[in-house]
Design a protein around this motif. Structure first.
Motif, PDB file in Angstrom:
ATOM      1  N   SER A 230       0.834  -1.197   0.000  1.00 49.24           N
ATOM      2  CA  SER A 230       0.000   0.000   0.000  1.00 49.24           C
ATOM      3  C   SER A 230       0.872   1.251   0.000  1.00 49.24           C
ATOM      4  CB  SER A 230      -0.896   0.007   1.244  1.00 49.24           C
ATOM      5  OG  SER A 230      -0.147   0.418   2.388  1.00 49.24           O
TER       6      SER A 230
ATOM      7  N   ARG B 283      -5.658   8.957  -7.186  1.00 48.73           N
ATOM      8  CA  ARG B 283      -5.731   7.554  -7.598  1.00 48.73           C
ATOM      9  C   ARG B 283      -6.971   6.873  -7.029  1.00 48.73           C
ATOM     10  NH1 ARG B 283      -4.849   2.616  -5.468  1.00 48.73           N
ATOM     11  NH2 ARG B 283      -3.999   3.425  -3.527  1.00 48.73           N
ATOM     12  N   LEU B 284      -7.278   7.126  -5.758  1.00 45.09           N
ATOM     13  CA  LEU B 284      -8.439   6.503  -5.129  1.00 45.09           C
ATOM     14  C   LEU B 284      -9.730   6.915  -5.829  1.00 45.09           C
ATOM     15  CD1 LEU B 284      -7.493   6.756  -1.344  1.00 45.09           C
ATOM     16  CD2 LEU B 284      -7.295   4.782  -2.857  1.00 45.09           C
TER      17      LEU B 284
ATOM     18  N   GLU C  70      -9.977   7.763  -8.981  1.00 45.84           N
ATOM     19  CA  GLU C  70      -9.992   7.071 -10.269  1.00 45.84           C
ATOM     20  C   GLU C  70     -10.394   5.604 -10.084  1.00 45.84           C
ATOM     21  OE1 GLU C  70      -6.195   7.530 -12.054  1.00 45.84           O
ATOM     22  OE2 GLU C  70      -6.365   9.717 -12.276  1.00 45.84           O
ATOM     23  N   GLU C  71      -9.863   4.968  -9.033  1.00 50.69           N
ATOM     24  CA  GLU C  71     -10.215   3.575  -8.766  1.00 50.69           C
ATOM     25  C   GLU C  71     -11.703   3.434  -8.492  1.00 50.69           C
ATOM     26  OE1 GLU C  71      -8.486   0.806  -8.819  1.00 50.69           O
ATOM     27  OE2 GLU C  71      -6.516   1.644  -9.251  1.00 50.69           O
TER      28      GLU C  71
ATOM     29  N   LYS D  35     -13.838   3.150 -11.590  1.00 48.34           N
ATOM     30  CA  LYS D  35     -13.602   2.018 -12.483  1.00 48.34           C
ATOM     31  C   LYS D  35     -14.822   1.108 -12.501  1.00 48.34           C
ATOM     32  CE  LYS D  35      -8.708   0.741 -12.887  1.00 48.34           C
ATOM     33  NZ  LYS D  35      -7.723  -0.287 -12.490  1.00 48.34           N
TER      34      LYS D  35
ATOM     35  N   LEU E 259     -11.340  -3.622 -15.320  1.00 41.94           N
ATOM     36  CA  LEU E 259     -10.374  -4.321 -14.483  1.00 41.94           C
ATOM     37  C   LEU E 259      -9.567  -5.302 -15.321  1.00 41.94           C
ATOM     38  CD1 LEU E 259     -12.645  -5.159 -11.410  1.00 41.94           C
ATOM     39  CD2 LEU E 259     -11.065  -3.246 -11.636  1.00 41.94           C
TER      40      LEU E 259
ATOM     41  N   GLU F 160      -7.441  -8.973 -11.737  1.00 42.77           N
ATOM     42  CA  GLU F 160      -8.316  -8.294 -10.785  1.00 42.77           C
ATOM     43  C   GLU F 160      -9.727  -8.876 -10.819  1.00 42.77           C
ATOM     44  OE1 GLU F 160      -6.618  -3.748 -10.381  1.00 42.77           O
ATOM     45  OE2 GLU F 160      -7.611  -4.311 -12.257  1.00 42.77           O
TER      46      GLU F 160
ATOM     47  N   ARG G 240      -9.870  -2.869  -2.914  1.00 39.78           N
ATOM     48  CA  ARG G 240      -8.453  -3.214  -2.845  1.00 39.78           C
ATOM     49  C   ARG G 240      -7.665  -1.994  -2.401  1.00 39.78           C
ATOM     50  NH1 ARG G 240      -4.855  -2.421  -7.074  1.00 39.78           N
ATOM     51  NH2 ARG G 240      -5.586  -1.127  -8.799  1.00 39.78           N
TER      52      ARG G 240
ATOM     53  N   GLY H  94      -4.034  -1.277  -3.077  1.00 39.17           N
ATOM     54  CA  GLY H  94      -3.291  -0.770  -4.235  1.00 39.17           C
ATOM     55  C   GLY H  94      -2.200   0.228  -3.878  1.00 39.17           C
TER      56      GLY H  94
ATOM     57  N   THR I 135      -0.023   3.833  -5.273  1.00 41.43           N
ATOM     58  CA  THR I 135       0.002   5.010  -6.138  1.00 41.43           C
ATOM     59  C   THR I 135       1.375   5.199  -6.757  1.00 41.43           C
ATOM     60  OG1 THR I 135      -1.581   6.046  -4.647  1.00 41.43           O
ATOM     61  CG2 THR I 135      -0.482   7.487  -6.221  1.00 41.43           C
TER      62      THR I 135
END
Length: 367
Positions: free
Chosen positions: A36, A81-82, A84-85, A88, A93, A97, A113, A115, A117
């Protein structure tokens, strides 16, 4: 959420230690944090993963990774990033994933998840194995000479000179833990290896709930039925009986297939400690919220949900020498609300399948 809170409140002002009893999930958490944004970006390639095992005491070394300094820029990039995730869809994916997502959804997880950055670019692909070496062991084929062991990647001095570290520690072995009484085969049944599916039962006064032969909860007095939600390994059987037959059932089936653990018949039960009782008085706070957990040592716990102001007298049993704990407030207060339809002719309910994170996001987008 945990990573965000650690970065905002603790930042990197000191070392962090994961402490707790054996098999409480420290190594699993360590491995998640290692992959992480709490960990320096190059560290996962250098630090060994913690051993995750069903057997207590497998984390023998003090593993550690360096904590990343959460600068304002890094926190901003992580939040980007969070976001953008979160947008999704499942179609975006990767195949890996998707496979992992489906695996978790089948087990009833609320899926997400952690993940990373700050990924380090890979310079060149690494060959994990030599196909020609699969046919022979070294020494069997004279054409193969032992290869030099690849040099292990190491941190530079500047990377760690002022670093703060997150440590995974060996678990604390509790003297009064039921796992100490079990064989390796029995431990494998008691400690869950998959997501626990909560099992909820409705009991009237005069009814008894057995969790294998490791624990028992008697509903002695009360005016109305109450709900008992079992949180334990899916491999451990739950058996419901009436009070007048409970002792006979234990005598006949402890050590046998019906109650499963312990296993080994009469000979095994001769050396196994007897169950000892503890009386518990509770007062209900509503049909949607548990009032307390009855923790049956390390075998699991039973969350009790009762009508508002309803007084319950319970008697719980665990093996002699182990600890029975009444946890107030309960760890999962609304656990009984995931019960589905009643299973006809039984005291049990089906369990609703929690929606996955992806399904929730799709619903949110439609709204």
């Amino acid at each position: 959420g945990l990573v965000s809170r650690l970065q905002c409140s603790w930042r990197c002002t000191g070392d962090v230690y994961l402490l707790g009893a054996t098999n409480s999930g420290k190594s699993t958490l360590f491995n998640a944090l290692l992959r992480s944004d709490y960990c320096k970006s190059r560290a996962p390639n250098i630090v060994d993963r913690a051993t995750v095992s069903h057997w207590p005491g497998t984390t023998l070394n003090l593993l550690k990774f360096p904590i990343i300094n959460p600068t304002c820029d890094r926190i901003f990039r992580r939040q980007e990033r969070l976001r953008e995730e979160a947008t999704k869809t499942e179609d975006q994916l990767s195949s890996e994933e998707k496979k992992y997502l489906n695996h978790l959804k089948k087990q009833g997880y609320f899926v997400g998840r952690v993940g990373r950055t700050f990924q380090q670019p890979k310079s060149s692909p690494v060959v994990d194995f030599d196909p020609d070496m699969l046919s022979y062991s070294i020494g069997e084929d004279p054409r193969h000479s032992p290869k030099k062991h690849e040099e292990r990647e190491e941190f530079t001095y500047n990377e760690v000179k002022d670093a703060r570290w997150c440590f995974d520690t060996p678990g604390i072995v509790k003297e009064n833990c039921v796992l100490n009484l079990l064989t390796e085969k029995e431990v494998k049944l008691v400690l869950p290896t998959q997501a626990i599916v909560p099992r909820t039962f409705i009991l009237k006064p005069g009814m008894v709930l057995f969790l294998a032969a490791l624990g028992r909860v008697d509903y002695l007095e009360g005016e109305k039925p109450a709900w008992f939600s079992v949180v334990a390994s899916n491999l451990l059987p739950v058996h419901i009986s009436i009070l007048s037959k409970a002792d006979a059932i234990y005598e006949k089936h402890a050590g046998q297939e019906l109650l499963k653990v312990p296993m080994g018949g009469e000979e095994r039960m001769k050396e196994f400690p007897p169950l000892v009782p503890q009386d518990i008085t509770l007062k209900g706070i509503g049909t949607t919220e548990a009032v307390a957990d009855i923790k049956l040592s390390s075998a699991g716990w039973v969350a009790v949900t009762a009508h508002m102001e309803e007084k319950l007298l319970l008697r719980a049993y665990t093996p002699k020498g182990t600890t029975l704990v009444v946890r107030e407030p309960p760890l999962l207060p609304y656990i009984s609300t995931i019960r589905g339809a009643r299973i006809a002719g039984t005291a049990a309910y089906r369990t609703k399948k929690p929606p996955s994170l992806v399904e929730n996001l799709k619903t949110t987008e439609r709204r």
